[in-house]
Design an enzyme around this catalytic site. Structure first.
Site, PDB file in Angstrom:
ATOM      1  NE  ARG A  12      87.812  45.450  19.861  1.00 35.42           N
ATOM      2  CZ  ARG A  12      87.970  46.765  19.979  1.00 35.42           C
ATOM      3  NH1 ARG A  12      86.921  47.558  20.056  1.00 35.42           N
ATOM      4  NH2 ARG A  12      89.168  47.285  20.068  1.00 35.42           N
ATOM      5  CB  THR A  41      83.297  54.052  22.994  1.00 33.35           C
ATOM      6  OG1 THR A  41      84.277  53.564  22.290  1.00 33.35           O
ATOM      7  CG2 THR A  41      83.272  53.887  24.325  1.00 33.35           C
ATOM      8  CB  THR A  83      83.224  51.821  19.983  1.00 35.46           C
ATOM      9  OG1 THR A  83      84.009  52.927  19.580  1.00 35.46           O
ATOM     10  CG2 THR A  83      84.036  50.557  19.792  1.00 35.46           C
ATOM     11  CG  ASN A 130      88.952  53.343  17.408  1.00 30.35           C
ATOM     12  OD1 ASN A 130      88.983  53.477  18.640  1.00 30.35           O
ATOM     13  ND2 ASN A 130      90.043  53.423  16.671  1.00 30.35           N
ATOM     14  CG  ASP A 178      91.121  50.080  19.464  1.00 29.55           C
ATOM     15  OD1 ASP A 178      91.703  51.168  19.633  1.00 29.55           O
ATOM     16  OD2 ASP A 178      89.931  49.898  19.787  1.00 29.55           O
ATOM     17  CB  SER A 185      90.095  50.563  26.778  1.00 29.66           C
ATOM     18  OG  SER A 185      91.428  50.561  26.353  1.00 29.66           O
ATOM     19  N   GLY A 218      88.070  55.600  25.123  1.00 29.68           N
ATOM     20  CA  GLY A 218      89.319  54.919  24.764  1.00 29.68           C
ATOM     21  C   GLY A 218      90.060  54.433  25.996  1.00 29.68           C
TER      22      GLY A 218
HETATM   23  O1  DON Z   1      87.791  49.580  22.016  1.00 30.95           O
HETATM   24  C1  DON Z   1      88.390  50.566  22.434  1.00 30.95           C
HETATM   25  O2  DON Z   1      89.097  50.551  23.414  1.00 30.95           O
HETATM   26  C2  DON Z   1      88.229  51.869  21.684  1.00 30.95           C
HETATM   27  N1  DON Z   1      88.044  51.621  20.297  1.00 30.95           N
HETATM   28  C3  DON Z   1      87.104  52.629  22.314  1.00 30.95           C
HETATM   29  C4  DON Z   1      86.848  53.946  21.640  1.00 30.95           C
HETATM   30  C5  DON Z   1      86.116  54.903  22.477  1.00 30.95           C
HETATM   31  O3  DON Z   1      85.897  54.728  23.634  1.00 30.95           O
HETATM   32  C6  DON Z   1      85.688  56.126  21.793  1.00 30.95           C
HETATM   33  N2  DON Z   1      85.085  57.049  22.713  1.00 30.95           N
HETATM   34  N3  DON Z   1      85.577  58.040  23.104  1.00 30.95           N
END
Ligand code: DON
Length: 588
Positions: free
Chosen positions: A111, A390, A408, A410, A432, A462, A483
């Site tokens: 991350r 993601t 991702t 984001n 986030d 998430s 997300g």
């Molecule tokens: O880490 C997370 O929860 C978000 N940054 C994920 C972003 C995401 O899933 C984008 N796709 N639609």
């Protein structure tokens, strides 16, 4: 294998796989006989990803004798070229690995990390309000990228091939170009304004050098990205975190007022963590630990639901079933807002949250006649503190090694800013974090101290790469984009398979529901009947169907998009979620 032999082999493998497709990828109905939407089936394993070419790159690595980790890393680098919306070098992610021979699972956390210069209030304006333009669309929104070190670490620790071998297809795709698909063209149309803020992004992703927007069939050549990939191929993670590329990142930060320094890059580390484990009706759930919130809350919700012995009999997406799902989701997301954050900075009570007795306590507060109100549900009280703990793609190889990866920037195309000269986009993952207690982030999620910004900390995620074991062996591997909806999506795929006996294609297709405590609305995908909706409204649920004017922009018209593989009785079954632009399940 030399670089050239590798390329040759991949070419041969591609042709060979086309020849065997009719045998290996025959429809699951050949086995089940009566599935309405059969899954793809193979005897050799799958790579399933949101973009076809990248899935095929991983599949070719499997066919060349690589294991699931080799394939996952190759697909990861290829996605950074062919799926710049979320595949990346400038972002981060998580990888869940199950090693068949050792019979154990590991969770790899790559991350992004808040730069050393980050501070708790860095996104507050002069009125003390969260300024989302800064946390989402600026150089300040970028965390220190983790993807490159994550992929290299996974390969070196659990792979069998050299970095040079697995990165070669990505270099080729960047240098020679990939062909624009309908999905890519549509994505550019949707995110055009976000990319227009940065001249290098325009050149790299939107229109190349000729100033004409990319259209289906055009070839996207990424010379700067190819050079960056070559640096990584030659020098490993150092080729990104030190030297030329690191200097380009820092120069970009200086140009745009960002925080990432050479020292931030040089000190970035991948962290291997223990997965979180749960049991649902005898199946073992192996899930991503914090700084993902996904694993804990999937297990917590499954624990709550396991107490309803009649779940299957209620019927899939019946009012009574949705009622129970929503109340489980409401309670889990309430806890998420208070107890979840980077475990190296906040003592996340993982054991307490995933405890069956706690789930029973929560279940006892559910009224099966009326909807609860989210404002009456506070995060669970008196949980004992505990010392620290993601785009998604899934891979299973013929030995049963299983990998789930979520990666991702984001938002799609991240912050919209690219590192000039290095050819890749910067993430906006700092959004986030909880910019201010109670202020919803880009996915409407709320947090507090546990997820407050601190230098070196990783923002709560998430993303939920998840493996389900049956009889101690991998049975299901899944994960999603989306997300805040990732967690509820993965939950429903697991329930669809275990509780409702769906094959993975049907489990992926079935309309999903989503609730995240706040806002207190139940979102349904189209396909839940009007009379079911009416029953739920009568019980006091605020029901919204996607497509209505929801004012929940973060849902982007659908709930999740999954990539799933199941292994059962000698066969692998796969489904790339048909929502939006369908991805691809590649086998050989
Ligand atoms: O880490 C997370 O929860 C978000 N940054 C994920 C972003 C995401 O899933 C984008 N796709 N639609």
């Amino acid at each position: 294998m030399t670089f050239l032999r590798q390329l040759l082999f991949i070419g041969i493998a591609t042709v060979a796989s086309m020849a065997t497709t009719s045998k290996a990828a025959q429809s699951a109905s050949a086995i089940d006989g009566y599935d309405l939407f059969p899954a793809q089936v193979s005897e050799n394993g799958f790579v399933t990803a949101q973009e076809r070419v990248a899935a095929e790159v991983g599949r070719d690595i499997l066919a060349a004798g690589g294991n699931a980790v080799d394939a996952a890393v190759a697909t990861g680098f290829a996605l950074a070229v062919t799926h710049p919306q979320a595949g990346n070098l400038g972002g981060g992610g998580f990888m869940m690995v199950y090693l068949a021979e050792e019979n154990r699972a590991v969770a790899i956390d790559f991350r992004e990390m808040a730069p050393a210069g980050a501070t708790r209030d860095m996104y507050l304006d002069q009125n003390g309000d969260a300024d989302f333009a800064t946390s989402q669309f600026s150089h300040l929104s970028a965390g220190v990228p983790g993807s490159v070190m994550g992929l290299v670490y996974a390969l070196e620790t659990y792979g069998t091939m050299s970095l040079r071998e697995v990165i070669a297809p990505a270099i080729l795709l960047a240098a020679r170009g990939f062909e624009v698909t309908y999905a890519y063209e549509a994505s550019l149309a949707e995110y055009r304004s976000g990319l227009l803020i940065d001249q290098s992004s325009v050149e790299y992703f939107l229109e190349g050098l000729d100033g004409e927007a990319y259209r289906v069939g055009d070839i996207v050549v990424q010379k700067d990205l190819a050079r960056t990939l070559r640096d990584i191929s030659r020098e490993g993670a150092k080729g990104f975190y030190e030297g030329r590329v690191a200097e380009l990142i820092v120069a970009e930060m200086e140009r745009g007022g960002g925080l990432i320094t050479l020292d931030d890059l040089a000190t970035y580390r991948v962290i291997e963590r223990e997965p979180v484990y749960g049991i649902y009706r005898g199946y073992e759930i192996v899930a991503m630990p914090p700084p993902s919130s996904g694993g804990i809350h999937i297990i917590q919700m499954l624990n709550i639901l396991e107490g309803y012995e009649d779940l299957t009999a209620l019927g899939h997406n019946s009012a009574d079933y949705i009622h129970r799902l929503v109340e489980a989701m409401r309670r889990a997301y309430a806890d998420r807002s208070q107890y979840l954050g980077d475990p190296d900075y906040y003592a996340v009570p993982t054991a307490a949250l995933t405890d069956k007795a706690y789930a029973e306590e929560l279940r006892s507060t559910i009224n099966l006649r009326r909807a609860n109100k989210s404002l009456d549900i506070r995060p669970g009280l008196d949980l004992p503190a505990e010392s620290p703990q993601t785009t998604h793609y899934s891979v299973m190889d013929a030995e049963g090694n299983t990998v789930a990866v979520a990666t991702t920037l984001n938002f799609s195309f991240g912050s919209g800013y690219s590192v000039d000269g290095a050819g890749f986009l910067l993430n906006n993952e700092m959004d986030d974090f909880s910019a201010k207690p109670g202020a919803p982030n880009g996915y409407g999620l709320i947090g507090g101290t546990a997820n407050a910004i601190e230098a070196g900390k990783r923002p709560l995620s998430s993303m939920s790469p998840t493996i389900v074991l049956k009889g101690g062996k991998p049975f299901l591997v899944t994960g999603s984009r989306g997300g805040s909806t990732i967690i509820t999506t993965v939950l429903q795929v697991i329930l669809n398979v275990i509780e409702f006996d769906m094959n993975v294609e049907e489990a992926s297709r079935a309309p999903r529901i989503h609730h995240q405590w706040l806002p207190d609305v139940v979102v349904l995908e189209p396909g839940v009947s009007n009379d079911t909706q009416a029953i739920l409204r009568d019980r006091g649920f605020d029901i919204r169907v996607l497509g209505d004017d929801l004012q929940l922009g973060f849902l982007q018209g659908r709930i999740g998009r999954t990539q799933t593989i199941m292994y059962d009785d000698g066969y692998y079954y796969s489904s790339s979620d048909p929502r939006g632009s369908r991805g691809y399940s590649a086998t050989y």
